[in-house]
Design an enzyme around this catalytic site. Sequence first.
Site, mmCIF file in Angstrom:
data_model
loop_
_atom_site.group_PDB
_atom_site.id
_atom_site.type_symbol
_atom_site.label_atom_id
_atom_site.label_comp_id
_atom_site.label_asym_id
_atom_site.label_seq_id
_atom_site.Cartn_x
_atom_site.Cartn_y
_atom_site.Cartn_z
ATOM 1 C CG HIS A 78 -102.845 27.175 23.207
ATOM 2 N ND1 HIS A 78 -102.583 27.936 22.102
ATOM 3 C CD2 HIS A 78 -103.691 26.196 22.797
ATOM 4 C CE1 HIS A 78 -103.235 27.432 21.065
ATOM 5 N NE2 HIS A 78 -103.919 26.386 21.458
ATOM 6 C CD GLU A 105 -113.873 27.380 19.811
ATOM 7 O OE1 GLU A 105 -113.912 28.044 18.746
ATOM 8 O OE2 GLU A 105 -113.029 26.488 20.015
#
Lengths: 327, 344
Positions: free
Chosen positions: A129, A60
């Site tokens: 998450h 990322e």
Amino acid sequence: MAVISYREALNQAMREEMERDANVFVMGEEVGHYNGAYKVTQGMLQRFSERRIIDAPIAEMGFAGIGVGAAMVGLRPIIEFMTFNFSLVAIDQIVNNAAKIYQMSAGQFHIPIVFRGPGGPAVQVGSQHSQSLESFYAHVPGLKVVMPSTAADAKGLLKTAIRDDNPVVFIEGETLYNSTWEVPDGDVLIPIGKGDIKRAGSDITLVAWSKMVWTCLDAAKELAKDGIECEVVDPRTLRPLDVDLIVESVTKTGRCVIVEIGWPVAGFGAEVAYQVQKHCLDALDAPIERVTSEDVPMPYAKNLEDEVQPQVHDVVAAVKRALYLEA
Amino acid sequence: MVTASASDPKPVPTPDNVRVEDDDQPIATTAAELGPLYRQMLAIRRMEEASAKAYSQGKIGGFLHLIIGQEAVCVGATAALEKDDYVVATYREHGHAYAKGVSARAILAELYGKKTGCVKGLGGSMHIFDKATNFLGGYGIVGGHVPIAAGAAFASKYRDDKRVTLCFFGEGASTIGGFAEGLSLAALWKLPVVLICENNQYSMGTPVYRSLAVEDVSLRAVAHGMARDRFDGDDVVKVKQRIAEAVERARTTGEPTLVEVVTYRFRGHSMSDPGLYRTKDEVEEWKRRDPLNRSRARLLEVGMPEADIVALEDDVRAEIEDAVKFAEDSPAADEYKKYVIKEG
């Protein structure tokens, strides 16, 4: 006007903007051959080829930074994070580079980039998450932060975000992808910084964004049975914030409940509360209420997860407190 | 010669211990090639000295990282570029900006925090940007700019514009994720970037042997199937020639290269660093290999008359004196809200 899903609306927005501008491309994990982890980029590889729909490995910080560099020299990247939880390993690129290069270069370079992907809790995916990180990004000058609640807003705001010359953090509702809404046909843009009244009402103002708009609409329906009319104000973008719209509503109703799915401490709702007290002090008939998630990392077990997040009954209770109907 | 004692298995980074080549044969060059390179290096040296002086007088604030001793790297490498090519650099970037074409006036005025600075007093020493020369910035987060350089190179590939991006960083950046991810993606996607590690032996005060398990930074390229090179950075012509090979590879095949240039900074990490982690002897030994002295001697060898060299040096002195005066006399910075969000 067609009723389409939030997912389809985002897909249409990206396709239309890519047809319109050859400098727009999508980069992220699984966006191409896999058609998107949440299928938001479904079919786009076939239409636009590997040159413009770019599958990135798990890096990322690397691909967010590549987006920033490419934007610096004139491309208009859409960087997809599989979820915004993973943006935390790229936050150096977003906060230290994307948000600052326009200022550091005294306007010589600007960064037309969209960082997009789902945020907020889904269902039983655990603490790493399930985070709502909008308050992190809304803190940073140089960024815009967009959080659409409906398919119509998702499409119109994403199109605007892609055309914007600044870095836009565009956080989608992870549990909203299948939600449907009437979406106007054609090239309809929604300005960043303009909120929307999702339900008109005269007794109390509920301020909420993304998924919490839906929770507030459900609460409003329930409260209407008791004759309480809620006005649901959806700012749609947190930075810049449509303070005027919120102030106008609270000035009318005299009461305000701010509902967010994120944590309470330094959550964005605190900034909304500050703006409301500053501009509506004389109009307020009750203290401003906040409804947030519990101040804990998200637990896994379904019953605990539901308990931690704001539910319709939590909003109903807060409204009743603000109306002095309950302690 | 400074040597490591038997009880200390880690050598001090003297030239003899860390230089790549044993032989030190001068590279064929001409006064026409070397003269301008020497001039640039000297201008950077004088500009850095002037900024150190202004810093000690309290006219420059914040962090000030000088590149004195390493001038041959940015000058030689940038000389291998075409005008449209991009350069991305660190917070130790005054020299890189100058070599890319940013004026000493614009750089020094920026260090002074003046309105006439290249970024209007908003960036300072660590954040020099210049669109006109495609100088894509000085970045203060170590390694975080490596993906940005890969991004500029990505844009060149996307548009097939045949531009090349040079990315400079220190060996201290080779331990952080930004470097690893930038390197990995540049290799995977074959991006036309040359990643130049200026190994100046110290990551702030930490010597290479205490920060890297494998001290040859260029070996990182092997894991990615990327071309690599490694050489000494005290001969500006050598730097130019070797970087030119990598630039040519990037321009013609699109392939990136990781280049490690062995060098040494004569001054502290920043102005606030007294350099207690190394001995005076060590520094003096490196100063004997000063790239400027080497280039000056070489200029005489290849036939530039002493008088011409002195004239060039006088010209540099005048340029930097003018830049200092410009910075001193410029109006204060006066704008901080205009460049947060681009309107329209």
